[in-house]
Design a protein around this motif. Structure first.
Motif, PDB file in Angstrom:
ATOM      1  N   GLU A 360       8.501  33.767  31.054  1.00  0.00           N
ATOM      2  CA  GLU A 360       7.693  32.561  31.273  1.00  0.00           C
ATOM      3  C   GLU A 360       6.556  32.828  32.258  1.00  0.00           C
ATOM      4  O   GLU A 360       5.474  32.246  32.148  1.00  0.00           O
ATOM      5  CB  GLU A 360       8.561  31.424  31.809  1.00  0.00           C
ATOM      6  CG  GLU A 360       9.479  30.787  30.788  1.00  0.00           C
ATOM      7  CD  GLU A 360      10.343  29.693  31.397  1.00  0.00           C
ATOM      8  OE1 GLU A 360      10.207  29.433  32.618  1.00  0.00           O
ATOM      9  OE2 GLU A 360      11.158  29.111  30.666  1.00  0.00           O
ATOM     10  N   LEU A 361       6.818  33.698  33.241  1.00  0.00           N
ATOM     11  CA  LEU A 361       5.841  34.010  34.285  1.00  0.00           C
ATOM     12  C   LEU A 361       5.257  35.411  34.099  1.00  0.00           C
ATOM     13  O   LEU A 361       4.807  36.022  35.061  1.00  0.00           O
ATOM     14  CB  LEU A 361       6.521  33.908  35.657  1.00  0.00           C
ATOM     15  CG  LEU A 361       7.005  32.523  36.063  1.00  0.00           C
ATOM     16  CD1 LEU A 361       7.961  32.593  37.251  1.00  0.00           C
ATOM     17  CD2 LEU A 361       5.815  31.624  36.403  1.00  0.00           C
ATOM     18  N   TYR A 362       5.265  35.894  32.876  1.00  0.00           N
ATOM     19  CA  TYR A 362       4.922  37.289  32.568  1.00  0.00           C
ATOM     20  C   TYR A 362       3.621  37.707  33.263  1.00  0.00           C
ATOM     21  O   TYR A 362       2.574  37.081  33.083  1.00  0.00           O
ATOM     22  CB  TYR A 362       4.794  37.453  31.061  1.00  0.00           C
ATOM     23  CG  TYR A 362       4.698  38.886  30.614  1.00  0.00           C
ATOM     24  CD1 TYR A 362       5.794  39.732  30.686  1.00  0.00           C
ATOM     25  CD2 TYR A 362       3.501  39.393  30.113  1.00  0.00           C
ATOM     26  CE1 TYR A 362       5.714  41.052  30.267  1.00  0.00           C
ATOM     27  CE2 TYR A 362       3.400  40.711  29.692  1.00  0.00           C
ATOM     28  CZ  TYR A 362       4.518  41.533  29.775  1.00  0.00           C
ATOM     29  OH  TYR A 362       4.427  42.848  29.372  1.00  0.00           O
ATOM     30  N   PRO A 363       3.675  38.783  34.052  1.00  0.00           N
ATOM     31  CA  PRO A 363       2.516  39.152  34.869  1.00  0.00           C
ATOM     32  C   PRO A 363       1.607  40.171  34.197  1.00  0.00           C
ATOM     33  O   PRO A 363       1.925  40.711  33.142  1.00  0.00           O
ATOM     34  CB  PRO A 363       3.195  39.789  36.093  1.00  0.00           C
ATOM     35  CG  PRO A 363       4.364  40.521  35.475  1.00  0.00           C
ATOM     36  CD  PRO A 363       4.848  39.626  34.335  1.00  0.00           C
ATOM     37  N   ASP A 364       0.461  40.442  34.842  1.00  0.00           N
ATOM     38  CA  ASP A 364      -0.302  41.637  34.499  1.00  0.00           C
ATOM     39  C   ASP A 364       0.185  42.766  35.417  1.00  0.00           C
ATOM     40  O   ASP A 364       1.134  42.587  36.172  1.00  0.00           O
ATOM     41  CB  ASP A 364      -1.810  41.390  34.637  1.00  0.00           C
ATOM     42  CG  ASP A 364      -2.204  40.939  36.043  1.00  0.00           C
ATOM     43  OD1 ASP A 364      -1.535  41.345  37.020  1.00  0.00           O
ATOM     44  OD2 ASP A 364      -3.170  40.173  36.174  1.00  0.00           O
ATOM     45  N   ASN A 365      -0.464  43.900  35.342  1.00  0.00           N
ATOM     46  CA  ASN A 365       0.077  45.029  36.096  1.00  0.00           C
ATOM     47  C   ASN A 365      -0.231  44.973  37.593  1.00  0.00           C
ATOM     48  O   ASN A 365       0.168  45.857  38.343  1.00  0.00           O
ATOM     49  CB  ASN A 365      -0.397  46.369  35.505  1.00  0.00           C
ATOM     50  CG  ASN A 365      -1.902  46.537  35.562  1.00  0.00           C
ATOM     51  OD1 ASN A 365      -2.612  45.786  36.231  1.00  0.00           O
ATOM     52  ND2 ASN A 365      -2.401  47.527  34.841  1.00  0.00           N
ATOM     53  N   GLN A 366      -0.919  43.915  38.027  1.00  0.00           N
ATOM     54  CA  GLN A 366      -1.139  43.711  39.455  1.00  0.00           C
ATOM     55  C   GLN A 366       0.027  42.965  40.098  1.00  0.00           C
ATOM     56  O   GLN A 366       0.155  42.947  41.323  1.00  0.00           O
ATOM     57  CB  GLN A 366      -2.446  42.923  39.684  1.00  0.00           C
ATOM     58  CG  GLN A 366      -3.669  43.557  39.049  1.00  0.00           C
ATOM     59  CD  GLN A 366      -3.919  44.962  39.542  1.00  0.00           C
ATOM     60  OE1 GLN A 366      -4.099  45.176  40.738  1.00  0.00           O
ATOM     61  NE2 GLN A 366      -3.929  45.926  38.627  1.00  0.00           N
ATOM     62  N   CYS A 367       0.854  42.312  39.273  1.00  0.00           N
ATOM     63  CA  CYS A 367       2.045  41.591  39.751  1.00  0.00           C
ATOM     64  C   CYS A 367       1.706  40.667  40.925  1.00  0.00           C
ATOM     65  O   CYS A 367       2.138  40.883  42.067  1.00  0.00           O
ATOM     66  CB  CYS A 367       3.144  42.568  40.155  1.00  0.00           C
ATOM     67  SG  CYS A 367       3.841  43.476  38.772  1.00  0.00           S
TER      68      CYS A 367
END
Length: 500
Positions: A360-367
């Motif tokens: 649901e909160l899926y991030p990019d690679n910067q997290c």
């Protein structure tokens, strides 16, 4: 511009939590260009705690598109309608915590208020007699609620599964690999970090290096990444919960198969019985302050009636959770994130909730820290709600027949739980927040089963014709009992509809 999309997720650890993560990620991400690798140590065995589940596991299977009966056959699964507790309020007494409905609202008011008034007037009926799942379970019967008409009491039934954790991991492994998961059988021995503290890569025992954008730690209580590499603090709740050890053994299951988990209280803890098609799962959860491992072994073997199928296994734990289940580019699932004794079968639920919230909160690679903080906020509430529900079983028990039960009466109780107990004691009311896994009916079931009688009930129900209400309640009990008696026994239903 540098690509900010996650391109590679590494799951560390197999077992139930690892393969739940892999299967969930594969289902959602397999056509989005994200590579997923699961690295599993051949040196670590699955513990086998977490073979009794909650109804949320059924939605997990549906979301993956897995056929229920195929899954059940592959994992030697049986149906579970709830948990029956023995000897918790006092020795010789039993009560139910069923899935699904308990009663129905009457004249716009909560059913439990009417039950509490009936009790005060001497009505001996028990709460489980108004719960369709418990009525079926008590009779040893089963019938799919999906086949019920809306007006049938069966429409109020809900269910989960008992299953073989090793076979579940193997099933989800096949499912995940069919969707492109890469499976590496090797032990992780080290990890390197970026300058910003994020995990850069893993070093495997054979010397290979495995680099990803995001890592999911499913290494159990070892917590290899979240604890060992990132040194994330563990919040210990042993000041609330005494039990810190378990001994486990599987035994032959040649008898009828009850459609429920048994939780039987003992002198220094409690024991589970989980019926599968091919065996019976047995475990004794206890406090090492009052019981040695050898005493626990002897107690368990004394109580297991059928021949043991394997050797006894011991497991030690600290009740609690990581301060952060998501730290930098690492997420902890399963026992790596925290441990709560399996009294209410919440281990698999917490893994499911963790991976669901991550997606649901899926991030990019910067997290982004804000995203990780929101995940941690939600999961902290989930863990604390479940913790309080488990504490409730101990702190309101009427038992005082051993030092273990006596000490439970003096243990710390979280303030939120004390307030909830006081509210129930005053007027039989339950307050719960939106992230509480357990519905009001579950809290009522434990309070009532433990013999806690509210001082009063909701006075607004005085506007109802109570004589008519009592007649309706009596009719409902009789109807449910009669309908249950006409349904197939659980084993008969399994043999016909879910052959192995």
């Amino acid at each position: 511009m540098k690509n900010k999309f996650i391109q590679h997720i590494v799951v560390v650890g197999g077992g139930t939590a690892g393969w739940i993560a892999a299967a969930s990620l594969a289902k959602i991400l397999h056509n989005r260009g994200v590579r997923i690798t699961l690295v599993e140590s051949p040196e670590i065995n699955i513990i086998g705690v977490g073979e009794s589940t909650l109804p949320q596991v059924m939605q997990f299977l549906r979301n993956l598109g897995i056929d229920e009966k195929e899954f059940m056959a592959a994992t030697q699964a049986t149906y579970k309608l709830g948990t029956k507790f023995f000897d918790w309020s006092e020795v010789g007494e039993a009560f139910w915590h069923p899935f699904g409905n308990i009663g129905v609202d009457i004249d716009g008011h909560n059913f439990f208020a009417f039950l509490q008034k009936a009790r005060k007037q001497g009505d001996p009926a028990q709460m489980w007699q108004y719960a369709p799942s418990a009525v079926l379970g008590e009779a040893g019967r089963y019938y799919s609620p999906g086949a019920a008409t809306p007006e049938s009491f069966l429409s109020g039934v809900n269910y989960a599964l008992h299953f073989d954790a090793v076979k579940v991991a193997k099933y989800l492994k096949r499912f995940s690999e069919a969707l492109g998961i890469q499976h590496v059988m090797e032990t992780v021995v080290d990890a390197s970090l970026h300058d910003n503290g994020f995990i850069d890569s893993l070093t495997l025992k054979d010397g290979r290096r495995l680099a990803g954008d995001f890592y999911i730690d499913c290494t159990g209580t070892n917590a290899l990444l979240i604890g060992g590499v990132l040194n994330t603090q563990y919040i210990n709740w042993n000041n609330y919960l005494l039990c810190d050890s378990a001994v486990i053994v599987q035994s032959d299951n040649s008898c009828d198969i009850p459609p429920y988990t048994k939780a039987i209280a003992h002198e220094n803890g409690w024991r589970w019985e989980i019926p599968l098609r091919h065996r019976l799962g047995n475990g004794y959860v206890y406090s090492s302050e009052f019981c040695t491992p050898s005493q626990a072994e002897n107690k368990l073997l004394e109580l297991v009636q059928n021949p043991a199928l394997d050797s006894l296994r011991h497991f030690q734990f600290q009740a609690g959770r990581r301060e952060k289940l998501w730290n930098k580019n690492c997420l902890a699932l399963g026992f790596a994130g925290g441990f709560l004794e399996p009294l209410e079968s919440t281990a698999i639920y917490l893994s499911l909730k963790g991976i669901e919230s991550f997606l649901e909160l899926y991030p990019d690679n910067q997290c982004s820290l804000a995203i990780a903080n929101e995940f941690n906020r939600r999961m902290a509430i989930e863990y604390e709600n479940i913790r309080d529900f488990i504490i409730l079983h101990y702190c309101i028990s009427g038992r005082s027949d051993s030092p273990f039960w006596q000490k439970n009466k003096t243990m710390d109780v979280p303030r939120a739980l004390l307030e909830k107990i006081a509210l129930y004691q005053a007027q039989g009311r339950i307050y719960r927040n939106d992230l509480d896994l357990f519905k009001s009916s579950s809290w009522h079931a434990i309070f009532d089963g433990m013999g806690i009688v509210p001082d009063f009930y909701n006075p607004l129900i005085e506007g109802s014709n109570f004589k008519e209400v009592l007649n309706i309640l009596s009719e409902v009990r009789g109807l449910m009992s009669k309908m249950a008696a006409g349904l197939p026994a659980h084993k008969e239903y399994l043999d016909k509809h879910c052959p192995v």
